[in-house]
Design a protein around this motif. Structure first.
Motif, short mmCIF file in Angstrom:
data_model
loop_
_atom_site.label_atom_id
_atom_site.label_comp_id
_atom_site.label_asym_id
_atom_site.label_seq_id
_atom_site.Cartn_x
_atom_site.Cartn_y
_atom_site.Cartn_z
N THR A 195 0.61 -1.10 0.02
CA THR A 195 0.32 0.12 -0.38
C THR A 195 0.77 1.47 -0.01
O THR A 195 2.12 1.14 0.39
N THR A 196 0.31 2.29 -1.27
CA THR A 196 0.99 3.51 -0.81
C THR A 196 0.13 4.54 -0.46
O THR A 196 -0.65 5.53 -0.89
N ASP A 197 0.78 4.97 1.23
CA ASP A 197 -0.34 6.56 1.44
C ASP A 197 -1.86 5.93 1.40
O ASP A 197 -2.39 7.01 1.46
N LEU A 198 -2.01 4.69 2.15
CA LEU A 198 -3.29 4.53 2.18
C LEU A 198 -4.56 5.03 2.97
O LEU A 198 -3.68 4.86 4.40
N THR A 199 -5.14 5.87 2.31
CA THR A 199 -6.02 6.83 3.93
C THR A 199 -8.19 6.57 3.38
O THR A 199 -8.07 6.18 2.36
N LYS A 200 -7.88 5.82 5.30
CA LYS A 200 -9.46 6.28 4.78
C LYS A 200 -10.02 6.54 5.87
O LYS A 200 -9.70 6.83 7.26
N ASP A 231 -4.38 6.61 7.64
CA ASP A 231 -3.48 7.48 7.31
C ASP A 231 -2.40 8.11 6.41
O ASP A 231 -1.18 8.09 7.49
N GLU A 232 -2.60 7.55 5.52
CA GLU A 232 -1.20 7.85 4.58
C GLU A 232 -0.56 5.94 5.07
O GLU A 232 0.95 6.48 5.44
N ILE A 233 -0.94 5.65 4.65
CA ILE A 233 -0.40 3.72 5.61
C ILE A 233 0.53 3.69 4.19
O ILE A 233 -0.48 3.35 3.10
N SER A 234 1.79 3.03 4.32
CA SER A 234 2.37 2.38 3.98
C SER A 234 3.01 1.50 3.49
O SER A 234 3.52 1.69 5.02
N LEU A 235 3.12 0.21 3.26
CA LEU A 235 3.25 -0.61 3.75
C LEU A 235 3.65 -2.05 2.67
O LEU A 235 2.74 -2.43 1.82
N ALA A 236 4.62 -2.36 3.16
CA ALA A 236 4.70 -3.13 2.25
C ALA A 236 5.50 -5.24 2.14
O ALA A 236 6.26 -4.82 3.46
N VAL A 237 4.27 -5.68 2.30
CA VAL A 237 4.32 -7.29 2.26
C VAL A 237 5.50 -8.24 1.82
O VAL A 237 5.61 -8.17 -0.30
N TYR A 286 -14.14 -1.71 1.93
CA TYR A 286 -13.96 -0.16 1.91
C TYR A 286 -13.63 0.30 0.97
O TYR A 286 -12.48 0.02 0.46
N GLU A 287 -13.75 1.76 0.20
CA GLU A 287 -12.99 2.25 -1.38
C GLU A 287 -12.66 3.51 0.14
O GLU A 287 -12.80 3.84 0.61
N PRO A 288 -10.75 3.44 -0.56
CA PRO A 288 -9.96 4.81 -0.39
C PRO A 288 -10.46 6.23 -0.25
O PRO A 288 -10.87 5.74 -1.60
N ASP A 289 -9.87 6.59 0.60
CA ASP A 289 -10.13 7.57 0.16
C ASP A 289 -9.00 9.17 -0.15
O ASP A 289 -9.02 9.27 -1.19
N GLY A 290 -7.44 7.78 -0.52
CA GLY A 290 -6.50 8.14 -1.20
C GLY A 290 -5.66 7.01 -0.82
O GLY A 290 -5.30 6.35 0.10
N GLY A 291 -4.57 6.85 -2.21
CA GLY A 291 -3.40 6.06 -1.80
C GLY A 291 -3.44 5.07 -2.56
O GLY A 291 -4.80 4.98 -3.41
N THR A 292 -2.76 3.94 -2.86
CA THR A 292 -3.42 3.19 -3.49
C THR A 292 -2.39 1.84 -3.06
O THR A 292 -2.50 1.00 -2.24
N VAL A 308 3.33 -1.57 13.22
CA VAL A 308 2.27 -1.37 14.70
C VAL A 308 2.00 0.12 13.82
O VAL A 308 2.38 1.10 13.31
N PHE A 309 0.29 -0.21 14.12
CA PHE A 309 -0.37 0.78 14.06
C PHE A 309 -0.40 1.94 15.55
O PHE A 309 -0.65 1.34 16.41
N ASP A 310 -0.75 3.16 14.62
CA ASP A 310 -1.41 4.41 16.33
C ASP A 310 -1.97 5.06 15.91
O ASP A 310 -1.19 6.06 14.67
N SER A 311 -2.90 4.98 16.05
CA SER A 311 -4.48 6.59 15.22
C SER A 311 -3.95 6.56 14.33
O SER A 311 -3.85 8.11 13.28
#
Ligand code: ADP
Length: 240
Positions: free
Chosen positions: A10-15, A24-30, A57-63, A212-215
Motif C-alpha cells: 500500500t502507498t499512502d492508503l487513507t480512509k 492515515d497515509e499507510i505505506s506498507l510492503a509485504v 471500503y473505498e479508500p479516500d487516497g493512496g493505492t 505497528v499501527f497507532d492512531s
C-alpha cells in the motif's frame, strides 16, 4: 527489498469516516512468503486497513498493489479470485448448512468440475482436521472450529495471500495452537499471511515482521523484539 519480492503493497492508503482519519497515509510492503503481523491499540485502524486493502471500503487516497498489479478499489470477490483472501474477526458461517456445504458454497469460478471441487473440500477439511464434523450443521461448531471453517473457505480459492483478523481470539488453547500450526504449514508451502492479533505470545511465535499501527498511522516495523523495544511503540500502548 526489491519490488519483485513484494506481493502486497500500500502507498499512502487513507480512509476517513467523516472527520476521523482511520487510516492515515499507510505505506506498507509485504514480502512474498512472509508472515506479517499487525499490532496496535484498539481503534488504531487495523481492521479498517484490512477492509480498505481487500475492497470492502473505498479508500479516500493512496493505492494498493497486489502481485505486480494495481488493484485499488477492486471488489472483494474479484480480489479473492485474484489470490488475496481474508477472514473476519467475527465469523459467520451459514449455520443451517453443514460444514461441507459451507465449503462447497464458495464460488471458485476456476473451471473445476463438481467432483474436483468436492475432492478439494475433502482435502482441506482433512488438512484442518475438521473432516470428522464435515456433515454436521455449522451451528454446532465451537468458535475455534468456526475459525478453521472460515480459513478453509478462504483456502478453496488457492490464495497467494491470506489476511487473518484475530485468528486466535476466543479460541481455546489447544485449538489455538492447531490454528498456528496450520498457518505455519501453509506458509511453508508458500502462502503469505498478514495477521492482526492482540495476543502478543501468538504474535511473537507467528510473525516474521511486525507492523505497528497507532492512531491510523503505520509507526514502526521490524521483528517482534525490535518493535517491542521501540520508544514510539511503548508510548502508543502505555499512553493510549
Ligand atoms: P482496530 O482494528 O485497530 O481496533 P478499527 O480499524 O476498527 O481499529 O477502527 C479505527 C477507527 O475507525 C476507530 O476510531 C473506529 O471507531 C473507526 N471506525 C471503524 N470503522 C468505522 C465505520 N464503519 N464507521 C465509522 N467509524 C469507524
Amino acid at each position: 527489498m526489491t519490488d519483485r519480492d513484494t506481493i502486497l503493497k500500500t502507498t499512502d492508503l487513507t480512509k476517513r469516516f467523516g472527520a476521523l482519519t482511520a487510516n492515515d497515509e499507510i505505506s506498507l510492503a509485504v514480502e512474498r512468503g512472509e508472515i506479517r503481523g499487525i499490532i496496535g491499540p484498539n481503534g488504531s485502524g487495523k481492521t479498517t486497513f484490512f477492509n480498505t486493502v481487500t475492497g470492502f471500503y473505498e479508500p479516500d487516497g493512496g493505492t494498493v498493489h497486489f502481485d505486480g498489479e494495481e488493484v485499488t478499489g477492486w471488489e472483494p470477490h474479484r480480489l479473492a479470485r485474484r489470490g488475496l483472501g481474508r477472514t473476519f474477526q467475527i465469523v459467520s458461517p451459514f449455520k443451517n448448512m453443514t460444514v461441507r456445504q459451507n465449503m462447497l458454497a464458495v464460488q471458485t469460478d476456476d473451471g473445476r468440475s463438481r467432483e474436483e471441487k468436492r475432492d478439494r473440500v475433502g482435502e482441506i477439511l482433512e488438512f484442518l482436521e475438521i473432516d470428522h464434523i464435515a456433515d454436521n450443521e455449522a451451528r454446532g461448531m465451537s468458535g475455534g472450529q468456526q475459525k478453521l471453517l472460515e480459513l478453509g473457505r478462504v483456502l478453496m480459492l488457492d490464495p497467494d495471500v491470506v489476511m487473518l483478523d484475530e485468528p486466535a481470539a476466543g479460541v481455546n488453547p489447544a485449538l489455538e495452537s492447531r490454528i498456528m500450526d496450520h498457518i505455519h504449514e501453509l506458509n511453508d508451502d508458500g502462502t503469505t499471511f498478514v495477521v492482526i492479533e492482540h495476543d502478543m505470545h501468538v504474535m511473537k511465535t507467528l510473525a516474521d515482521t511486525v507492523s505497528v499501527f497507532d492512531s491510523g498511522r503505520h509507526i514502526a516495523q521490524g521483528d517482534f523484539e525490535e518493535v517491542s523495544q521501540d520508544e514510539a511503540v511503548r508510548e502508543a500502548y502505555l499512553g493510549g
